[in-house]
Design an enzyme around this catalytic site. Structure first.
Site, short mmCIF file in Angstrom:
data_model
loop_
_atom_site.label_atom_id
_atom_site.label_comp_id
_atom_site.label_asym_id
_atom_site.label_seq_id
_atom_site.Cartn_x
_atom_site.Cartn_y
_atom_site.Cartn_z
N ASN A 1 -47.24 6.82 55.95
CA ASN A 1 -46.52 6.79 54.66
C ASN A 1 -45.01 6.82 54.85
O ASN A 1 -44.26 6.81 53.86
CB ASN A 1 -46.98 7.93 53.74
CG ASN A 1 -46.64 9.30 54.30
OD1 ASN A 1 -45.95 9.42 55.30
ND2 ASN A 1 -47.12 10.34 53.64
N TYR B 1 -49.60 26.39 60.39
CA TYR B 1 -49.68 25.13 61.13
C TYR B 1 -50.87 25.17 62.11
O TYR B 1 -51.75 24.30 62.09
CB TYR B 1 -48.37 24.88 61.88
CG TYR B 1 -48.47 23.79 62.92
CD1 TYR B 1 -48.80 22.49 62.55
CD2 TYR B 1 -48.24 24.06 64.27
CE1 TYR B 1 -48.91 21.49 63.50
CE2 TYR B 1 -48.34 23.07 65.22
CZ TYR B 1 -48.68 21.79 64.82
OH TYR B 1 -48.79 20.80 65.76
#
Ligand code: UDP
Length: 327
Positions: free
Chosen positions: A32, A140
């Site tokens: 993207n 994360y």
């Protein structure tokens, strides 16, 4: 092989794409471009799309008769994940599930996943082997471990062949200087140090000088991006239905923050001003890989096997393009 590479316009992804193409594979990059750079991949390979857009993803898989997927797309900044966990779980876990479902509906069962040493948290051993306890200490690491768990289930329920590659500190750039690391904002040690050498920053902060290490600074295992790229291809070629592979990727040798700065001074021949600063939250003192498993099982050997060689390639890139792909 006809390979879909998500996040292929990013740092590690773009080096993998280059490597796969050089080895004669057909590659489609799905990205993207929110953190990647279109200049990092050949225009004809690039499909600009988001993993949330399942119709677009489906189309990319069907139209290009994809046979395997290497999934780099994801966010990878520890501090940001602590501040914005929802963003990490959405992008790294929910969007990966979208991808997995699109692949499953289209019969694609070969999948290689970008995991991380962060799944080990603060390890109880060094070097770290793959059977060390999995105890991530930030969102994360937890988002990456969640995907590893999902892949285990896809492997057994749907007979996929999967791999989770646990990178230590990815570093360096393609030796030809045309692609390299370009994050905004930059948070990684080596590019920051080189930006100081170039005069783009005044100094580099050393996060913590009171760690239980010989010089008091954190020790990391820096592994060259091209060596990571090669590992992905080796793994792809070895995937077996119903089997999930897990491998650490590092050179098996650690360097302290001060050693990184000293090596950068040597490579660049420039002065690099430093400032001692407090510890950065969430940084384990020592992370060094045992990569014996992938060496023994697949014959992977890092070609860039010391820090100086790695920093030379990073310097070659930074020097030629001080402002990254915008230069
Ligand atoms: N580090 C530092 N100053 C910086 C950036 C990083 O001292 O400006 C240290 C950091 O605390 C860690 C090591 O350098 O011990 C590598 O950090 P980096 O952000 O490059 O990678 P990470 O280990 O977080 O994946």
């Amino acid at each position: 092989m006809r390979i879909l590479v998500t996040g292929g316009a990013g740092y590690i992804g773009s080096h993998a794409v280059r490597f796969f193409l050089e080895r004669g594979h057909q590659v489609w990059v799905y990205d993207n471009l929110c953190r990647g750079h279109h200049q990092a991949v050949p225009a004809e390979c690039l499909i600009v799309g988001d993993l949330e857009e399942m119709a677009r993803l489906d189309q990319a898989i069907i139209a290009n008769r994809i046979e395997a997927c290497v999934h780099f797309a994801g966010f990878a900044a520890v501090a940001e994940s602590v501040r914005e966990p929802a963003k990490y779980y959405r992008n790294n876990v929910v969007n990966t599930l979208h991808l997995l479902e699109c692949l499953r509906h289209n019969g694609v069962k070969r999948f290689v996943f970008s995991s991380t040493a962060a799944v080990y948290g603060v390890p109880d051993r060094s070097p770290i082997t793959e059977d060390a306890p999995l105890a991530p200490i930030n969102p994360y690491g937890r988002s990456k471990l969640a995907v590893e768990r999902i892949l285990e289930d896809y492997t057994s329920a749907y007979q996929w062949g999967c791999a989770a590659l646990r990178y230590f500190n990815a570093a360096g750039a393609h030796p030809d200087g045309t692609i390299g690391e370009d994050h905004n904002p930059e948070t990684h040690l080596i590019p920051l140090v080189l930006q100081v050498a170039l005069g783009l920053r005044r100094e580099v902060e050393i996060f913590g000088t009171d760690y239980p290490t010989p010089d008091g600074t954190c020790i990391r295992d820096y592994v060259h991006v091209n060596d990571l790229a090669e590992a992905h291809l080796l793994v792809l070629e070895h995937l077996q239905p119903g089997q999930m592979l897990r491998y650490n990727l590092g050179i098996g040798r650690g360097y302290s923050v001060r050693e990184v700065i000293e090596t950068a001074k040597e490579v660049t021949g420039r002065t690099i001003a430093v400032k001692e600063a407090p510890r950065r939250p969430g940084d384990p003192p020592i992370l060094v890989a045992s990569a014996d498993k992938i060496q023994k099982e697949l014959g992977w050997r890092p070609r860039f096997d010391d820090l100086k060689k790695i920093i030379e390639t990073a310097w070659n890139w930074q020097h030629a393009r001080p402002r990254g792909f915008r230069s």
